[in-house]
Structures are given as C-alpha cells and as structure tokens.
Design a protein around this motif. Structure first.
Motif, PDB file in Angstrom:
ATOM      1  N   ALA A   1     -42.779 114.404 131.367  1.00  0.00           N
ATOM      2  CA  ALA A   1     -41.618 115.298 131.351  1.00  0.00           C
ATOM      3  C   ALA A   1     -41.093 115.561 132.752  1.00  0.00           C
ATOM      4  CB  ALA A   1     -41.972 116.619 130.665  1.00  0.00           C
ATOM      5  N   GLN A   2     -41.978 115.648 133.722  1.00  0.00           N
ATOM      6  CA  GLN A   2     -41.552 115.847 135.103  1.00  0.00           C
ATOM      7  C   GLN A   2     -41.030 114.545 135.704  1.00  0.00           C
ATOM      8  OE1 GLN A   2     -44.894 117.642 137.127  1.00  0.00           O
ATOM      9  NE2 GLN A   2     -44.675 119.580 136.042  1.00  0.00           N
ATOM     10  N   PHE A   3     -41.683 113.441 135.383  1.00  0.00           N
ATOM     11  CA  PHE A   3     -41.237 112.141 135.894  1.00  0.00           C
ATOM     12  C   PHE A   3     -39.798 111.847 135.467  1.00  0.00           C
ATOM     13  CE2 PHE A   3     -40.657 107.547 135.301  1.00  0.00           C
ATOM     14  CZ  PHE A   3     -41.002 107.069 136.557  1.00  0.00           C
ATOM     15  N   PHE A   4     -39.483 112.102 134.196  1.00  0.00           N
ATOM     16  CA  PHE A   4     -38.152 111.799 133.684  1.00  0.00           C
ATOM     17  C   PHE A   4     -37.126 112.890 133.980  1.00  0.00           C
ATOM     18  CE2 PHE A   4     -40.711 108.992 130.900  1.00  0.00           C
ATOM     19  CZ  PHE A   4     -40.085 107.795 131.208  1.00  0.00           C
ATOM     20  N   GLY A   5     -37.584 113.997 134.518  1.00  0.00           N
ATOM     21  CA  GLY A   5     -36.656 115.045 134.911  1.00  0.00           C
ATOM     22  C   GLY A   5     -36.329 116.048 133.824  1.00  0.00           C
ATOM     23  N   LEU A   6     -37.173 116.141 132.816  1.00  0.00           N
ATOM     24  CA  LEU A   6     -36.952 117.115 131.751  1.00  0.00           C
ATOM     25  C   LEU A   6     -37.454 118.499 132.154  1.00  0.00           C
ATOM     26  CD1 LEU A   6     -38.067 114.940 128.693  1.00  0.00           C
ATOM     27  CD2 LEU A   6     -35.749 115.244 129.632  1.00  0.00           C
ATOM     28  N   SER A   7     -38.366 118.534 133.092  1.00  0.00           N
ATOM     29  CA  SER A   7     -38.883 119.804 133.605  1.00  0.00           C
ATOM     30  C   SER A   7     -39.305 119.584 135.049  1.00  0.00           C
ATOM     31  CB  SER A   7     -40.070 120.302 132.779  1.00  0.00           C
ATOM     32  OG  SER A   7     -41.181 119.424 132.915  1.00  0.00           O
ATOM     33  N   LYS A   8     -39.594 120.685 135.760  1.00  0.00           N
ATOM     34  CA  LYS A   8     -40.051 120.571 137.140  1.00  0.00           C
ATOM     35  C   LYS A   8     -40.804 121.826 137.536  1.00  0.00           C
ATOM     36  CE  LYS A   8     -36.090 122.507 139.701  1.00  0.00           C
ATOM     37  NZ  LYS A   8     -36.905 123.484 140.470  1.00  0.00           N
TER      38      LYS A   8
ATOM     39  N   HIS B   1     -37.725 111.738 139.559  1.00  0.00           N
ATOM     40  CA  HIS B   1     -38.708 111.042 140.388  1.00  0.00           C
ATOM     41  C   HIS B   1     -38.008 110.279 141.509  1.00  0.00           C
ATOM     42  CE1 HIS B   1     -37.535 108.180 137.178  1.00  0.00           C
ATOM     43  NE2 HIS B   1     -37.575 107.285 138.156  1.00  0.00           N
ATOM     44  N   ILE B   2     -38.787 109.799 142.445  1.00  0.00           N
ATOM     45  CA  ILE B   2     -38.245 109.007 143.541  1.00  0.00           C
ATOM     46  C   ILE B   2     -37.849 107.629 142.992  1.00  0.00           C
ATOM     47  CG2 ILE B   2     -38.734 107.969 145.789  1.00  0.00           C
ATOM     48  CD1 ILE B   2     -40.778 110.234 146.231  1.00  0.00           C
ATOM     49  N   ALA B   3     -36.683 107.170 143.356  1.00  0.00           N
ATOM     50  CA  ALA B   3     -36.184 105.887 142.854  1.00  0.00           C
ATOM     51  C   ALA B   3     -37.183 104.762 143.125  1.00  0.00           C
ATOM     52  CB  ALA B   3     -34.848 105.559 143.512  1.00  0.00           C
TER      53      ALA B   3
ATOM     54  N   PRO C   1     -33.104 112.550 147.592  1.00  0.00           N
ATOM     55  CA  PRO C   1     -32.716 112.536 146.174  1.00  0.00           C
ATOM     56  C   PRO C   1     -33.827 112.138 145.230  1.00  0.00           C
ATOM     57  CG  PRO C   1     -32.012 110.514 147.228  1.00  0.00           C
ATOM     58  CD  PRO C   1     -32.614 111.365 148.321  1.00  0.00           C
ATOM     59  N   LEU C   2     -33.692 112.558 143.986  1.00  0.00           N
ATOM     60  CA  LEU C   2     -34.529 112.122 142.868  1.00  0.00           C
ATOM     61  C   LEU C   2     -33.634 111.557 141.775  1.00  0.00           C
ATOM     62  CD1 LEU C   2     -37.030 115.133 142.535  1.00  0.00           C
ATOM     63  CD2 LEU C   2     -37.359 112.997 143.809  1.00  0.00           C
ATOM     64  N   VAL C   3     -34.222 110.755 140.895  1.00  0.00           N
ATOM     65  CA  VAL C   3     -33.484 110.213 139.753  1.00  0.00           C
ATOM     66  C   VAL C   3     -34.227 110.583 138.477  1.00  0.00           C
ATOM     67  CG1 VAL C   3     -32.504 108.307 141.078  1.00  0.00           C
ATOM     68  CG2 VAL C   3     -34.693 107.979 139.895  1.00  0.00           C
ATOM     69  N   GLY C   4     -33.460 110.738 137.383  1.00  0.00           N
ATOM     70  CA  GLY C   4     -34.057 111.088 136.098  1.00  0.00           C
ATOM     71  C   GLY C   4     -33.049 110.859 134.990  1.00  0.00           C
ATOM     72  N   VAL C   5     -33.403 111.290 133.784  1.00  0.00           N
ATOM     73  CA  VAL C   5     -32.486 111.134 132.652  1.00  0.00           C
ATOM     74  C   VAL C   5     -31.484 112.281 132.648  1.00  0.00           C
ATOM     75  CG1 VAL C   5     -34.244 109.959 131.306  1.00  0.00           C
ATOM     76  CG2 VAL C   5     -33.998 112.426 131.070  1.00  0.00           C
ATOM     77  N   PRO C   6     -30.272 112.083 132.089  1.00  0.00           N
ATOM     78  CA  PRO C   6     -29.299 113.184 132.021  1.00  0.00           C
ATOM     79  C   PRO C   6     -29.811 114.338 131.156  1.00  0.00           C
ATOM     80  CG  PRO C   6     -28.284 111.062 131.565  1.00  0.00           C
ATOM     81  CD  PRO C   6     -29.760 110.827 131.548  1.00  0.00           C
ATOM     82  N   LEU C   7     -29.571 115.550 131.585  1.00  0.00           N
ATOM     83  CA  LEU C   7     -29.960 116.738 130.833  1.00  0.00           C
ATOM     84  C   LEU C   7     -28.755 117.292 130.081  1.00  0.00           C
ATOM     85  CD1 LEU C   7     -32.198 118.558 133.459  1.00  0.00           C
ATOM     86  CD2 LEU C   7     -32.928 117.059 131.635  1.00  0.00           C
TER      87      LEU C   7
END
Length: 325
Positions: free
Chosen positions: A217-224, A233-235, A318-324
C-alpha cells in the motif's frame, strides 16, 4: 632454559585460548546453537518495547490439544543485555538540516553500546522479539550499524525471543545490570551507506537495484507514513515486501534459506547478484532487505539508504505511484 620454558608456556596458553574461542556459524544462529554456546557469547536483546524485558511472557493453552502457545513475548535470556531500539538511531546534520533516524556518529554509537555492557572480547548475538518482521528489523538495523562500524563477530538469533520461548527454553525477568562495556568501532564502512545522490543515480540509470522494503500500500502510494512528504516509491524501484522476508513457525519468525530468497528476489524483478540499495520510510525496514541481500544471499554490493524516504522527500525529490481518487 627456564626463560625458554616460560616463553613456550605462554605460546601454548595463547594457542589454547585461540582454539577455545567460539566461532559464529554465520550471520544467523539457531536457538540450539545459542543454548549450547551461551557462556561464550554476549547476548544483546534489541527491543522497542523495553518494558517487555522484565515482563513475564503470556501463554494460552489450546483446549483441543492441551498445548501451551505463546501469545506475548516477555522476559529475556539469562545474562543478556538490553538495547533500546529508540536509542539506536540519532538526529544528525546534513546540509545544514537536522535529519532524524540516521546512524549515530561513530563515537556516539560506541557510547550507546558500551553503556549496555557490550565488550570487544566476545561474539555478539542480537535477539529480536521475533513476533513481527518490524521487530526483527530492529535487530537487523542494529546489526547493520555494527557492520558499518567494523564489527564482524556478530549474528542474529533465528526466531528471536519468541522462538526461544515457544521451544520452552528458560528465561528470566530481572533487569539488566550490565554497564561499562569496552566495545569500540574497528572501522567506518561508508560503502554500506547510500546517500541521496547515489539513489538518484540508481533511479535514473537502472544499473543498481532499488529495493523498496515497505508494504504494498505504501509502495503504490495508497498510504504513507506521516513523516514522509509524498505518496509512492522512487522511480525504478522494485518492491520486496517485509512479509516475504521470514516464515512463521509456532508464532515466531524464522529466515528462509538462500535458495528461497534468490527465487523471491528474481520473482520480484530483482537480480540477486547486481548492486543494490535498500530503502523504506526511515531506514528501519530497509535493514531487512539489506540483511537478506548482503548477509544471507551474499551480495556484498548492497547498501542501505539511511534516512530513506523521509530524507528523500524532505529534499523535495519525487515519488511515483498510482492515481488516488
């Protein structure tokens, strides 16, 4: 003649001492090995929950089988020392900014370790609680710091205190009275530490494995975590989720063998033989990824990004993840 005999006796005594000195079997030791060699090593219990050191463990009895099962870890192995995980890392200045969660300066780390009674004359065995990968990583973070400062005579107890208790081994709940150790750093291995520029270079080139040791969940940017300044996450990073790093047996966590780790890494798109940098939110869980690659797989070209995403995002990177939504 007497001088020659005296010198020969000294040589013989030193040889006997050398032969009797215990050798650690590797970066991980079993409870059986530790029980058989307990008097020959220094046992250092690494805990964030320091109150558990003097608290009795909790067990439940299975109504069907009558077997006693461990519910909560408490107590400690006899003659061990206690290392408070909250004191393992420190605030340090980087480019004029105070950064949290970093490895202490060499002199400061020496003081921390000496204060809990650790000496330089015996091998060190680190004991985590062993119930959750996060507490296992507490011991692995301490292990990494010892390694940075030149300590090679060190290992981690497989299964931790949870495994020790689950096997019905003896424990005590008395406070540790050990102080005034003489442990000193033997080196300063900066090659084990990655900085932000090295991480940025790895992200851009793809020539170094970037290993994200956090939950999906943190890797994909759903939470932090609240101290990380962005989601994702880092590209270019590949995920190695912490729940993959150990197996459960009787409620305790144990390491897999090398072949399993090689297969897990490959399945996650990580070349086990390529240079690597492990990171997480602050440098805690990253120790698990570093330990697996460096110590268990044997990839000595592995670094840990100290400060990890806390530092990375504090620097505005920057970090990259899925759109929220």
């Amino acid at each position: 003649m007497k001088k020659i005999q005296w010198a020969a006796a000294l040589v013989l005594a030193s040889m006997v001492s050398f032969v009797q000195a215990i050798t650690l079997p590797g970066p991980v030791v079993s409870a059986d090995w530790l029980a058989a060699n307990q008097s020959e090593v220094q046992i250092l219990e690494v805990r964030g929950d320091v109150a558990s050191y003097v608290r009795s463990p909790e067990f439940e009895v299975d109504k069907k089988t009558g077997k006693k099962m461990l519910v909560e870890v408490g107590g400690h192995i006899s003659d061990s020392s206690l290392l408070d995980f909250k004191k393992v890392r420190a605030d340090r200045m980087i480019d004029g900014k105070k950064i949290k969660y970093l490895i202490p300066e060499k002199a400061d780390f020496e003081k921390i370790i000496q204060a809990v009674g650790v000496n330089s004359d015996k091998p060190i065995v680190l004991v985590p609680i062993g119930l959750d990968i996060s507490d296992v990583d507490e011991a692995l973070r301490a292990y990494w710091q010892f390694k940075v400062y030149g300590e090679d005579n060190i290992a981690v107890l497989d299964g931790g205190m949870a495994g020790w208790l689950a096997e019905g081994r003896e424990f005590v709940v008395s406070p540790s009275t050990k102080t005034g150790g003489n442990w000193t750093a033997k080196a300063e291995r900066k090659e084990l530490i990655a900085n932000s520029e090295q991480v940025a270079s790895a992200s851009k080139s793809g020539k170094v494995n970037l290993i994200d040791a956090r939950q999906p969940a943190q890797f994909f940017g759903l939470s932090k975590r609240d101290y990380v300044g962005a989601y994702g996450h880092i590209a270019g990073a590949k995920e190695l989720a912490p729940e993959l790093l150990a197996k459960t047996s009787k409620g305790a966590l144990y390491f897999w063998d090398k072949n399993t780790y090689n297969a897990l890494l490959t399945a996650n798109g990580i070349n086990p033989k390529s240079p690597a940098i492990s990171y997480c939110n602050s440098g805690h869980l990253a120790a698990g990824g570093w330990f697996v690659l460096s110590e268990l797989v044997g990839n000595k070209s592995t670094k840990l990004y100290d400060g990890s995403l806390y530092l990375w995002t504090l620097e505005g990177r920057p970090l990259v993840g899925v759109p929220l939504n």
